[in-house]
Every structure is written in C-alpha cells, then in structure tokens.
Design an enzyme around this catalytic site. Structure first.
Site, PDB file in Angstrom:
ATOM      1  CD1 TRP A   1       8.353   0.797  -6.634  1.00  0.00           C
ATOM      2  CD2 TRP A   1      10.520   1.134  -6.022  1.00  0.00           C
ATOM      3  NE1 TRP A   1       8.693   1.986  -7.052  1.00  0.00           N
ATOM      4  CE2 TRP A   1      10.018   2.140  -6.482  1.00  0.00           C
ATOM      5  CE3 TRP A   1      12.052   1.063  -5.863  1.00  0.00           C
ATOM      6  CZ2 TRP A   1      10.774   3.707  -6.573  1.00  0.00           C
ATOM      7  CZ3 TRP A   1      12.786   2.077  -5.811  1.00  0.00           C
ATOM      8  CH2 TRP A   1      12.207   3.413  -6.021  1.00  0.00           C
ATOM      9  NE  ARG A  42       7.740   1.853   8.233  1.00  0.00           N
ATOM     10  CZ  ARG A  42       8.348   2.929   7.701  1.00  0.00           C
ATOM     11  NH1 ARG A  42       9.624   3.367   8.055  1.00  0.00           N
ATOM     12  NH2 ARG A  42       7.705   3.520   6.794  1.00  0.00           N
ATOM     13  CE  LYS A 101      -0.051  -4.268  -4.826  1.00  0.00           C
ATOM     14  NZ  LYS A 101       1.064  -3.793  -5.561  1.00  0.00           N
ATOM     15  N   PRO A 102       2.451  -6.515  -2.155  1.00  0.00           N
ATOM     16  CG  PRO A 102       4.040  -8.453  -2.849  1.00  0.00           C
ATOM     17  CD  PRO A 102       2.573  -8.188  -2.518  1.00  0.00           C
ATOM     18  CB  ALA A 103       6.063  -2.523  -5.280  1.00  0.00           C
ATOM     19  CD  GLU A 142       4.538   6.129   7.717  1.00  0.00           C
ATOM     20  OE1 GLU A 142       5.109   6.990   7.407  1.00  0.00           O
ATOM     21  OE2 GLU A 142       4.344   6.014   8.900  1.00  0.00           O
ATOM     22  NE  ARG A 200      18.648   5.249   5.006  1.00  0.00           N
ATOM     23  CZ  ARG A 200      17.668   4.627   5.268  1.00  0.00           C
ATOM     24  NH1 ARG A 200      17.760   3.407   5.895  1.00  0.00           N
ATOM     25  NH2 ARG A 200      16.366   5.335   5.545  1.00  0.00           N
ATOM     26  CB  CYS A 203       9.729   8.066   1.861  1.00  0.00           C
ATOM     27  SG  CYS A 203      10.386   7.187   3.459  1.00  0.00           S
ATOM     28  CD  GLU A 208       8.794  11.395  -2.614  1.00  0.00           C
ATOM     29  OE1 GLU A 208       7.976  10.748  -3.288  1.00  0.00           O
ATOM     30  OE2 GLU A 208       9.553  10.557  -1.538  1.00  0.00           O
ATOM     31  CB  SER A 243      15.167   4.610   9.509  1.00  0.00           C
ATOM     32  OG  SER A 243      14.707   5.503   8.487  1.00  0.00           O
TER      33      SER A 243
HETATM   34  P1  NAD Z   1       3.493   4.074  -5.460  1.00  0.00           P
HETATM   35  O1  NAD Z   1       2.771   4.776  -4.795  1.00  0.00           O
HETATM   36  O2  NAD Z   1       3.511   3.752  -7.167  1.00  0.00           O
HETATM   37  O3  NAD Z   1       3.189   2.414  -5.035  1.00  0.00           O
HETATM   38  C1  NAD Z   1       3.004   1.773  -3.723  1.00  0.00           C
HETATM   39  C2  NAD Z   1       2.167   0.582  -3.715  1.00  0.00           C
HETATM   40  O4  NAD Z   1       0.786   0.916  -4.132  1.00  0.00           O
HETATM   41  C3  NAD Z   1       2.820  -0.650  -4.897  1.00  0.00           C
HETATM   42  O5  NAD Z   1       2.529  -1.840  -4.128  1.00  0.00           O
HETATM   43  C4  NAD Z   1       1.694  -0.176  -5.765  1.00  0.00           C
HETATM   44  O6  NAD Z   1       1.540  -1.552  -6.510  1.00  0.00           O
HETATM   45  C5  NAD Z   1       0.553   0.106  -5.088  1.00  0.00           C
HETATM   46  N1  NAD Z   1      -0.269   0.678  -6.065  1.00  0.00           N
HETATM   47  C6  NAD Z   1      -0.098   1.628  -7.020  1.00  0.00           C
HETATM   48  N2  NAD Z   1      -1.413   2.311  -7.368  1.00  0.00           N
HETATM   49  C7  NAD Z   1      -2.267   1.792  -6.709  1.00  0.00           C
HETATM   50  C8  NAD Z   1      -3.689   1.830  -6.728  1.00  0.00           C
HETATM   51  N3  NAD Z   1      -4.301   2.781  -7.625  1.00  0.00           N
HETATM   52  N4  NAD Z   1      -4.657   1.321  -5.916  1.00  0.00           N
HETATM   53  C9  NAD Z   1      -3.831   0.418  -4.921  1.00  0.00           C
HETATM   54  N5  NAD Z   1      -2.562   0.329  -4.784  1.00  0.00           N
HETATM   55  C10 NAD Z   1      -1.691   0.933  -5.612  1.00  0.00           C
HETATM   56  O7  NAD Z   1       4.971   4.011  -4.782  1.00  0.00           O
HETATM   57  P2  NAD Z   1       6.190   3.483  -5.022  1.00  0.00           P
HETATM   58  O8  NAD Z   1       6.607   4.098  -6.592  1.00  0.00           O
HETATM   59  O9  NAD Z   1       6.191   1.883  -5.026  1.00  0.00           O
HETATM   60  O10 NAD Z   1       7.349   3.829  -3.794  1.00  0.00           O
HETATM   61  C11 NAD Z   1       7.979   4.981  -3.793  1.00  0.00           C
HETATM   62  C12 NAD Z   1       7.085   6.265  -3.084  1.00  0.00           C
HETATM   63  O11 NAD Z   1       6.655   5.542  -1.768  1.00  0.00           O
HETATM   64  C13 NAD Z   1       7.719   7.254  -2.962  1.00  0.00           C
HETATM   65  O12 NAD Z   1       6.866   8.406  -3.083  1.00  0.00           O
HETATM   66  C14 NAD Z   1       8.155   7.280  -1.329  1.00  0.00           C
HETATM   67  O13 NAD Z   1       8.278   8.570  -0.708  1.00  0.00           O
HETATM   68  C15 NAD Z   1       7.079   6.519  -0.590  1.00  0.00           C
HETATM   69  N6  NAD Z   1       7.574   5.857   0.576  1.00  0.00           N
HETATM   70  C16 NAD Z   1       7.177   6.390   1.724  1.00  0.00           C
HETATM   71  C17 NAD Z   1       7.781   5.962   2.841  1.00  0.00           C
HETATM   72  C18 NAD Z   1       7.154   6.503   4.310  1.00  0.00           C
HETATM   73  O14 NAD Z   1       7.563   5.732   4.983  1.00  0.00           O
HETATM   74  N7  NAD Z   1       6.785   7.461   4.160  1.00  0.00           N
HETATM   75  C19 NAD Z   1       8.477   4.842   2.661  1.00  0.00           C
HETATM   76  C20 NAD Z   1       9.054   4.430   1.469  1.00  0.00           C
HETATM   77  C21 NAD Z   1       8.545   4.796   0.397  1.00  0.00           C
END
Ligand code: NAD
Length: 486
Positions: free
Chosen positions: A159, A168, A183-185, A259, A287, A293, A390, A450
C-alpha cells in the site's frame, strides 16, 4: 482541490478487472476502503475470491500467446501511451493516492511522476531485449541464447506506493511479453484499478492486465501459485510475507522476484557537509511520511557532530506541517491505518523505556485519523527494537559512533540489506564504505536512490532480483539456449 472526493473521478472502477471486463466478485462480496485522515469509509470494492483468481489466470492465459507475439515496437508504443495518459491524469491520480493512502500531496505527485516513468523506461527497453551468439569453446557448434517471456506473472503489491510498485512490475512484464494478474494491497485498491483503466485506454488488449483486489490475499495468491500456468511471482511487501510466498512458490517451482523490507542505516561522518546531510536525512526519512522500504531507519552519527546533527534534524522535523494528505499545506499525512500508528507508538515507547531520549515529538497527536508526530530520539540503546525493526513512520532514532570500522559494523548489524546512506567529504572513504555496506543500493551523499533507470533491490533478507533499469526486464524473461551446428 482540498475538497476532493471520489466523485470527481468519473471513470473510477470499483470491481475486479478480468479479461477486460469489470466484474463483481463471484460471491458478491465487497470490502471497504478507508480514509486514513479520518478513519471513515470512502467506498467499497469487489473482494476477489479463489474462483475469481483462477478466472483471472484463465484470462491471462487466453491473452498470453497474442501478447507474446505482438511486435516489440507495438508493445513499446502501448507503454509509451500509458506513460502519456498517466502524466495527463497525474493530478487525479495524486489526489486518489492521497485519499486512500494518506500521504501528503507533494509525495503523491512525486509518486505519480516516478510511477509513470516506469512505463516510459520500459517502452524504451521493450525493443532492446537482446540475445547472444557465441562459438562454443570446442569450436563444434554455436551457442545461441534467445530471451522469451517467462509466462503468466502474478504481481503482489504493497500500500505504501500503490501506483509505483504496480508500474515497476507491469512495465517490464508487458515489455517482455508477459500477461499479468495484479493483486493490490487491500488498503489501496483504487489506485491500482484506475491505473488498469489507464492501461486499457492506452490500448493494452483485454486479459493482458487483470486486477484482483482481495482481502483473502493468502488464499487467492496461493491458488494462483498452485496453478501450473503461472510461472512468475513478483512480490513487494514485508519480509515476513515474502518468506511465506517463497514457500508457497516452491511447490510449483515458480520463478520469484522479491522486494522486501528494509532497515536502512544513515551514516554521517564528522567530515560531512552537515547542511547536505540534514537535507538528505529529511528526504531519506520523511519522503512518504517515513512509510518507505528505503526510509532511513537508523541514524549513525560520528560523536563530534552528533549534537549539532540531532539539534538541526529536530528543528526541521518539528517544523513540518502535519495534516490530511490532500490539504494544500500538508507535509506529513497520517499513517495508513490504526495498526501502523499503534506499531510506531510502541516502538518509540520501547526505545524510551530502554533509555532513549525524545528530542522532539514522541506521541500521537490528539485528533481523529492515524497520525504520528515527527519524532527524533537520541541515546537509543543498541538492543532497542526500533533499531531492529522497520519503523515505517516519521521517527528518527540517532546513535553515535567513534570510528569508521564501528560505523560499518553498526550499519551492517541487521538481517536486512536494501539500501544504506552515507555522508562524507572524503571520496576515498565514501567509496570504501559504500563497498563495505551490505545492501543492494547505497546513497553516497544522497538521501534518495530510487530511479526507474537503475536496478532497485536488496541483498540479505531484503529480497531477490532487481526492478527497474535494464535488469528489471530480465526478471520477466527466460534465457533459452539453442545449440546450433551449421
Ligand atoms: P505486506 O507484506 O503486509 O503486504 C504486501 C502485499 O502482500 C499486500 O498486497 C498484501 O495484501 C499481500 N499479502 C499479505 N499477506 C499475504 C499472504 N499471506 N499471501 C499472499 N499475499 C499476502 O506489506 P505492506 O504492509 O503492504 O507493505 C509494507 C512492506 O513492504 C514493508 O515491509 C516495506 O519495506 C515493503 N516494501 C518493500 C519495497 C521494496 O522495493 N523492497 C517497496 C515498498 C514496500
């Protein structure tokens, strides 16, 4: 547009997108989307089921041969139109991102520009998927390597950058000739749905991009990873969920790009240009309100300049205007949800209980919504959870160090390895420390790394693979080796 509402986007989809059609969930289910600035529901979207997920794979499968056979130039032109269409609708998209994610409008505008650039960059890369031809060392034959689309790709996004994390992945996947299910958040499905509309307007054929908002993310993604037609998973999110998905993907040996989370060190040496280091710290920390991340998570400052750095950073942080993302003068919006605000508060309390000192901030403001006040902490002891996890919020913990070896040791003392930042006026030291830091990316006298033209990604438990740059498209291509005698 401080009074922005969803009604101002006439064509905003709120159903699933499967095979070019907007369809309700197979069981009729929907889930709410909440405004983090107020905690109030703004609308609802269709809640995809496992059956819908398989229908989306069916659609991606039906579109796959046609899209893979499309001329690279044609794929490039579709992506270029998507870039132009996104740019033309930048204002609407930025407001939508602010509304459902909470981030301040300047951050949302920055995200839209960054996100659109992935379509432009991969429009340019689509026509440059080169192969190789060499003579075998024995001289007996030629070694020909051709690059082919890896196949149907499942894209799972977080999200925090609802537009950029999608483009990306979609940009390089489409450039390579793959079809996708996104599959978006669940906190931010609207941005993904509007982007899919933009791709449709740009001429992406039906079924090439399918979008499946779903609260039951585990079941839906698992079903797709166990469908033998799916050959690729590209995931951006937490390391915790990344580990689960790597295990799920193992059953069908699905090709994975990951990622994951970060815990970026921000190292300031005593010879650094402190004005530049403070500016860089504000970008690296603030930012996206700290919800990145790449966010600087641990500040390591050499003892001689630590007091001055802490004081000046605290001045800048306390001057930031906190408010609803879409308000004109807001610099820091709310966090994405209540859980996120509670987690940040717990980390700060834990650091203070362990002996840390609050220089500025340190609490949630007394207002509705999921806010946290910009915070600077000093004297944070090395064992504190805030240095291991984090933070994902506007909090800067500062730790001092005495020499270069200690700085490198502290910076590398984490299971994560996404990005590191360092400030020094000594070029030799800058390059030496850059090489010693265990991360996929380094910002040397820069608080922002980035760039769609650069390979973004992590080492250690921050990920596998790279997005962006030339390498980003290789993640969606298989090398096929043909041994040729002629
Ligand atoms: P999250 O891992 O909770 O969720 C990410 C996605 O996975 C969402 O679409 C969520 O619905 C889905 N998801 C959750 N549980 C799942 C499961 N069991 N099976 C399949 N899909 C599932 O992460 P978040 O809270 O949405 O985002 C924040 C995290 O993302 C932070 O840890 C951040 O560092 C990381 N992030 C990394 C990068 C990168 O490029 N390395 C970029 C942006 C965010």
């Amino acid at each position: 547009m401080a009074d922005f509402t969803l009604d101002q986007i006439a064509d905003l989809p709120r159903d699933l997108l499967i095979g070019g059609q907007a369809v309700p969930a197979s069981d009729g289910g929907r889930f709410d989307v909440v405004d983090p600035a107020t905690g109030k529901v703004i609308t609802s979207v269709a809640n995809g089921t496992v059956d819908d997920a398989i229908a989306a794979v069916d659609a991606a499968d039906a579109a796959a041969p046609g899209w893979a056979a499309t001329a690279p130039r044609q794929r490039a032109e579709v992506l270029r139109r998507a870039f132009e269409e996104m740019t033309a609708r930048a204002d609407e998209l930025a407001h939508l991102i602010s509304l459902e994610n909470g981030k301040a409008l300047p951050d949302a505008r920055g995200e839209v520009a960054y996100a659109a650039e992935f379509f432009r960059w991969y429009a340019e890369e689509a026509v440059r998927a080169s192969g190789e031809l060499t003579t075998a060392p024995s001289g007996a034959n030629r070694i020909m390597v051709v690059r082919q689309p890896v196949g149907i790709a499942v894209l799972v996004t977080p999200w925090n950058f609802p537009a950029a994390m999608a483009t990306r992945k979609i940009g390089p996947a489409l450039a390579a000739g793959c079809t996708v299910v996104l599959k978006p958040a669940s906190d931010t499905p609207l941005t993904a749905l509007l982007m899919a509309k933009i791709l449709d307007d740009a001429g992406v054929p039906a079924g090439v991009v399918n979008v499946l908002p779903a609260r039951r993310s585990g079941a839906v993604v698992s079903a797709m990873l166990h469908d033998a037609r799916v050959r690729k998973l590209s995931f951006t999110g937490s390391t915790e969920v990344g580990r689960i998905l790597l295990k799920e993907a193992a059953d069908q040996v699905v090709n994975c790009s990951m990622e994951l989370g970060g815990n970026a060190p921000f190292v300031v040496f005593e010879d650094a240009d402190l004005d530049a280091a403070i500016d860089g710290a504000m970008v690296a920390k603030m930012r996206n309100g700290g919800e990145a991340c790449t966010a600087a998570n641990r500040f390591f400052v050499q003892a001689d300049v630590a007091d001055e750095f802490s004081r000046r950073l605290a001045e800048r942080m306390s001057a930031m205007q906190v408010g609803p993302g879409i308000a004109d003068d807001t610099e820091v919006g709310p966090l994405v949800n209540e859980e996120a605000a509670v987690k940040v508060d717990e980390l700060v309390r834990g650091a203070v209980d362990a002996g840390g000192r609050v220089v500025v901030g340190g609490s949630r403001p007394d207002r509705p919504g999921f806010y946290y006040t910009p915070t600077v902490l000093t004297d944070v002891p090395s064992g504190a959870a805030i240095l291991r996890e984090e933070i994902f919020g506007p909090v800067a913990p500062i730790v001092t160090f005495t020499d270069e070896a200690e700085a490198v040791r502290l910076a590398n003392d984490t299971e994560f390895g996404l990005v590191s930042y360092l400030y020094t006026s000594d070029l030799a030291r800058g390059l030496r420390v850059s090489e010693a830091l265990e991360s996929g990316m380094v910002g040397l006298n820069r608080g922002l790394v980035s760039d769609p033209a650069a390979p973004f990604g992590g080492t250690k438990q921050s990920g596998i693979g790279r997005e962006g740059g030339h390498e980003g498209m290789l993640d969606y291509l298989e090398s096929k080796y043909i041994a040729v005698t002629w």
